[in-house]
Each structure stands twice: as structure tokens, then as C-alpha cells.
Design a protein around this motif. Structure first.
Motif, PDB file in Angstrom:
ATOM      1  N   THR A 148       0.901  -1.209  -0.334  1.00  0.00           N
ATOM      2  CA  THR A 148      -0.052   0.323  -0.056  1.00  0.00           C
ATOM      3  C   THR A 148       0.944   1.357  -0.264  1.00  0.00           C
ATOM      4  O   THR A 148       2.591   1.413   0.433  1.00  0.00           O
ATOM      5  N   VAL A 149       0.152   2.209  -0.134  1.00  0.00           N
ATOM      6  CA  VAL A 149       1.105   3.619  -1.015  1.00  0.00           C
ATOM      7  C   VAL A 149      -0.043   4.769   0.317  1.00  0.00           C
ATOM      8  O   VAL A 149      -0.329   5.332   0.641  1.00  0.00           O
ATOM      9  N   VAL A 150       1.655   5.320   0.773  1.00  0.00           N
ATOM     10  CA  VAL A 150       1.009   6.499   2.002  1.00  0.00           C
ATOM     11  C   VAL A 150       2.177   7.782   1.645  1.00  0.00           C
ATOM     12  O   VAL A 150       2.823   7.873   1.306  1.00  0.00           O
ATOM     13  N   VAL A 151       1.225   8.674   0.702  1.00  0.00           N
ATOM     14  CA  VAL A 151       1.910   9.967   0.798  1.00  0.00           C
ATOM     15  C   VAL A 151       1.666  11.412   2.459  1.00  0.00           C
ATOM     16  O   VAL A 151       0.335  11.226   2.307  1.00  0.00           O
ATOM     17  N   GLU A 152       2.616  11.591   2.802  1.00  0.00           N
ATOM     18  CA  GLU A 152       2.860  12.549   3.153  1.00  0.00           C
ATOM     19  C   GLU A 152       2.581  13.964   3.254  1.00  0.00           C
ATOM     20  O   GLU A 152       3.972  14.363   2.731  1.00  0.00           O
ATOM     21  N   LEU A 209      16.798  -0.429  -3.848  1.00  0.00           N
ATOM     22  CA  LEU A 209      15.675  -0.750  -5.035  1.00  0.00           C
ATOM     23  C   LEU A 209      15.727  -1.901  -4.876  1.00  0.00           C
ATOM     24  O   LEU A 209      14.697  -2.559  -4.494  1.00  0.00           O
ATOM     25  N   ASP A 210      16.116  -2.549  -5.720  1.00  0.00           N
ATOM     26  CA  ASP A 210      16.428  -3.865  -6.518  1.00  0.00           C
ATOM     27  C   ASP A 210      16.913  -5.127  -5.132  1.00  0.00           C
ATOM     28  O   ASP A 210      16.565  -5.769  -4.929  1.00  0.00           O
ATOM     29  N   ASP A 211      17.102  -4.559  -4.148  1.00  0.00           N
ATOM     30  CA  ASP A 211      17.533  -5.754  -2.486  1.00  0.00           C
ATOM     31  C   ASP A 211      16.082  -5.412  -2.239  1.00  0.00           C
ATOM     32  O   ASP A 211      16.669  -6.187  -0.797  1.00  0.00           O
ATOM     33  N   PHE A 212      15.356  -4.515  -1.907  1.00  0.00           N
ATOM     34  CA  PHE A 212      14.275  -4.745  -1.111  1.00  0.00           C
ATOM     35  C   PHE A 212      13.366  -6.123  -0.952  1.00  0.00           C
ATOM     36  O   PHE A 212      12.799  -6.722  -2.074  1.00  0.00           O
ATOM     37  N   ASP A 213      13.545  -6.389  -0.065  1.00  0.00           N
ATOM     38  CA  ASP A 213      12.487  -7.762  -0.125  1.00  0.00           C
ATOM     39  C   ASP A 213      10.711  -7.804   0.705  1.00  0.00           C
ATOM     40  O   ASP A 213       9.980  -6.221   1.328  1.00  0.00           O
ATOM     41  N   ILE A 214      10.694  -8.287  -0.755  1.00  0.00           N
ATOM     42  CA  ILE A 214       9.210  -7.918  -0.939  1.00  0.00           C
ATOM     43  C   ILE A 214       8.401  -8.783  -0.623  1.00  0.00           C
ATOM     44  O   ILE A 214       7.269  -8.999  -0.425  1.00  0.00           O
ATOM     45  N   THR A 215       8.463  -9.577   1.019  1.00  0.00           N
ATOM     46  CA  THR A 215       7.576 -10.720   0.791  1.00  0.00           C
ATOM     47  C   THR A 215       6.661 -10.294   1.780  1.00  0.00           C
ATOM     48  O   THR A 215       6.311 -10.696   2.251  1.00  0.00           O
ATOM     49  N   LYS A 216       7.539  -9.319   2.562  1.00  0.00           N
ATOM     50  CA  LYS A 216       5.469  -8.528   3.872  1.00  0.00           C
ATOM     51  C   LYS A 216       5.474  -7.518   3.258  1.00  0.00           C
ATOM     52  O   LYS A 216       5.709  -7.077   2.363  1.00  0.00           O
ATOM     53  N   PRO A 217       4.109  -7.863   3.733  1.00  0.00           N
ATOM     54  CA  PRO A 217       2.881  -6.602   3.401  1.00  0.00           C
ATOM     55  C   PRO A 217       4.289  -5.407   3.902  1.00  0.00           C
ATOM     56  O   PRO A 217       4.788  -5.461   4.954  1.00  0.00           O
ATOM     57  N   SER A 218       3.828  -4.259   3.309  1.00  0.00           N
ATOM     58  CA  SER A 218       4.280  -2.966   3.129  1.00  0.00           C
ATOM     59  C   SER A 218       3.959  -2.191   3.030  1.00  0.00           C
ATOM     60  O   SER A 218       3.218  -1.505   1.877  1.00  0.00           O
ATOM     61  N   GLU A 240      -4.832   0.670  -3.082  1.00  0.00           N
ATOM     62  CA  GLU A 240      -5.129   1.015  -1.652  1.00  0.00           C
ATOM     63  C   GLU A 240      -4.090   2.294  -1.907  1.00  0.00           C
ATOM     64  O   GLU A 240      -2.909   2.325  -1.855  1.00  0.00           O
ATOM     65  N   LEU A 241      -4.250   3.814  -1.510  1.00  0.00           N
ATOM     66  CA  LEU A 241      -3.529   4.919  -1.365  1.00  0.00           C
ATOM     67  C   LEU A 241      -3.366   5.452   0.182  1.00  0.00           C
ATOM     68  O   LEU A 241      -5.237   5.575   0.276  1.00  0.00           O
ATOM     69  N   SER A 242      -3.047   5.848   1.163  1.00  0.00           N
ATOM     70  CA  SER A 242      -3.495   6.640   2.095  1.00  0.00           C
ATOM     71  C   SER A 242      -3.009   8.140   1.622  1.00  0.00           C
ATOM     72  O   SER A 242      -1.641   8.033   1.488  1.00  0.00           O
ATOM     73  N   TYR A 244       0.147  -4.359   8.144  1.00  0.00           N
ATOM     74  CA  TYR A 244       1.948  -4.132   7.564  1.00  0.00           C
ATOM     75  C   TYR A 244       3.933  -3.352   7.800  1.00  0.00           C
ATOM     76  O   TYR A 244       2.998  -3.040   9.087  1.00  0.00           O
ATOM     77  N   GLN A 245       4.139  -3.422   7.125  1.00  0.00           N
ATOM     78  CA  GLN A 245       5.390  -2.888   7.933  1.00  0.00           C
ATOM     79  C   GLN A 245       5.595  -1.201   7.040  1.00  0.00           C
ATOM     80  O   GLN A 245       5.250  -1.428   5.633  1.00  0.00           O
ATOM     81  N   VAL A 246       6.485  -0.525   7.604  1.00  0.00           N
ATOM     82  CA  VAL A 246       6.394   0.894   7.518  1.00  0.00           C
ATOM     83  C   VAL A 246       7.291   1.333   6.627  1.00  0.00           C
ATOM     84  O   VAL A 246       8.719   1.100   7.686  1.00  0.00           O
ATOM     85  N   ILE A 247       7.510   1.192   5.972  1.00  0.00           N
ATOM     86  CA  ILE A 247       9.012   1.658   5.078  1.00  0.00           C
ATOM     87  C   ILE A 247       8.767   3.030   3.768  1.00  0.00           C
ATOM     88  O   ILE A 247       8.083   3.484   3.844  1.00  0.00           O
ATOM     89  N   ALA A 248      10.278   4.058   5.349  1.00  0.00           N
ATOM     90  CA  ALA A 248      10.192   5.415   4.587  1.00  0.00           C
ATOM     91  C   ALA A 248      11.269   5.580   3.537  1.00  0.00           C
ATOM     92  O   ALA A 248      12.406   4.602   3.449  1.00  0.00           O
ATOM     93  N   THR A 249      10.761   5.857   2.534  1.00  0.00           N
ATOM     94  CA  THR A 249      11.407   6.016   1.110  1.00  0.00           C
ATOM     95  C   THR A 249      12.326   7.944   1.236  1.00  0.00           C
ATOM     96  O   THR A 249      11.885   8.265   1.477  1.00  0.00           O
ATOM     97  N   THR A 250      13.448   7.260   2.126  1.00  0.00           N
ATOM     98  CA  THR A 250      14.138   8.378   1.815  1.00  0.00           C
ATOM     99  C   THR A 250      15.698   7.894   0.697  1.00  0.00           C
ATOM    100  O   THR A 250      15.706   7.081  -0.210  1.00  0.00           O
TER     101      THR A 250
END
Length: 220
Positions: free
Chosen positions: A34-38, A118-127, A60-62, A104-110
């Protein structure tokens, strides 16, 4: 629970091509990410992020609107608001609590040096992928509570990308990898029914009048 009789009644107002398209698109929708924009200052960027969610299959988008009360730029979203579930939050903490309660785990894009590429990110967990403002990035409140950090590798002089560009790159990459994986990322059958119901209603003009008439008839 979806009222199947009512759904069937409404779907009879759609063309077969429309109904088939709904089913095909739903097969590629996910709530695994899911995606969240602040507090995005330029609303057309939020609308563009919504469009990327829709195009690449995130349902879903928050939106955290703590500082800037805005409305979706419908021209930029190009109808995506009809097909993506949007939730608005008035403050960061309520959003984080809700996201984590849903698993969901909270993943901050910075753009920080020590973040996961990006290519190393573990996609197995809902994020839940959090994107920050064009000016300042994500707030300290989010960064302090994040479960992980993610960045796009860059080799130029510029240290960051526009939020809408960053979101498009990240969403496309993760969704492409997700579809090639063995992870059960698809919507459940009940979720698909709910989306069929919502999308069908969104596709019918004067739906309120039709709905009132239908239930008046069924109660007679």
C-alpha cells in the motif's frame, strides 16, 4: 458482505466488455503493498502517485493531510480516484497506527546513503511505502517509527527525484517483482467482490436514484 443479487442487478447495466475488463484488472490488483503520501504540497503530485498506483495494480492509497488540506486533482488522476481506495488521515500517528494494526511494515522512502536499494528490497512482507514532501521529505515522526528504509539508486548530481517520479519507479519495480514471485499477493475473492460492487456503482450514472428504486421494489 456484498449483496450478490444487487450486484447482479447492477452488472446487468454494464456491457460484457466492461464486466470482463473489471475481472481482468482485479486479477492484477493487490493489497500486499500500500502507498502513503505525507503532506505533499503540490496536489498534482499526489494525483500522479494515485495514477501510478492504479496503473501498476496497488489498490489502496493513504493521504496524510496534516498541514495542507487539498482535493484530488482529477485531471491529473485521470479517473484513477474511481478505481483506487483512498483513505485520508489528519495526523501521522493515526496513520502509522492504522497501517501497523493491519499488518504492514512501515517503509520510508529516502535518499540516505545507508538505505536499502530498490532492487535489494525484500518483497515478501506486506509493506506500506511512505513518500514525503517535495521540500523536506518525510517527517521525523515517520522516520523514527519506520521498520525499514528504501531508496532508488542514483548516479547523477541530483540527490532526489520528484515524488511522483520516485513513486512510479518504486511501484513499477516492486509490482513487477511481486508478479514474478510465488507470494500470494492477489486480492481475496471477497475483496474482489467488494471491488466489483464499488466499481460497478462508480460506472453507473444516477446510481443513487437507481439504488433507491431497487430497494423500494424489493421491499414491496
Amino acid at each position: 458482505m456484498v449483496d450478490l443479487a444487487y450486484l447482479n442487478f447492477l452488472e446487468n447495466m454494464l456491457t460484457d466488455n466492461r464486466k470482463d475488463k473489471f475481472l481482468k484488472i482485479l486479477e492484477n490488483r493487490t493489497n500486499h503493498f500500500t502507498v502513503v503520501v505525507e503532506d505533499v504540497f503540490q496536489m498534482h503530485n499526489t494525483s500522479a502517485v494515485m495514477r501510478s498506483c492504479e496503473v501498476f495494480g496497488i489498490q489502496e492509497l493513504s493521504i496524510i493531510e496534516q498541514r495542507y488540506g487539498k482535493t484530488i486533482d482529477k485531471e491529473i488522476a485521470m479517473g484513477a480516484q474511481k478505481w483506487v481506495d483512498i483513505t485520508s488521515f489528519d495526523d501521522v500517528q493515526t496513520c502509522i497506527n492504522t497501517i501497523k494494526e493491519r499488518g504492514y511494515q512501515v517503509i520510508a522512502t529516502t535518499p540516505h546513503e545507508n538505505d536499502c536499494l530498490l532492487d535489494d528490497f525484500d518483497i515478501t512482507k506486506p509493506s506500506a511505502l511512505f513518500f514525503g514532501t517535495e521540500r523536506d521529505g518525510l517527517s521525523a515522526e515517520i522516520l523514527e517509527q519506520a521498520d525499514g528504509f528504501l531508496k532508488i539508486p542514483m548516479v547523477g548530481f541530483t540527490e532526489s527525484l520528484n515524488i511522483s517520479v520516485s513513486a512510479a519507479i518504486i511501484i513499477q519495480n516492486l509490482m513487477s517483482r511481486l508478479r514474478k514471485s510465488d507470494i500470494k499477493w492477489q486480492l481475496t475473492q471477497e475483496e474482489m467482490l467488494e471491488k466489483r460492487f464499488t466499481w460497478t456503482k462508480n460506472s453507473i450514472k444516477d446510481i443513487k436514484r437507481i439504488e433507491e428504486r431497487y430497494f423500494e421494489t424489493t421491499l414491496e
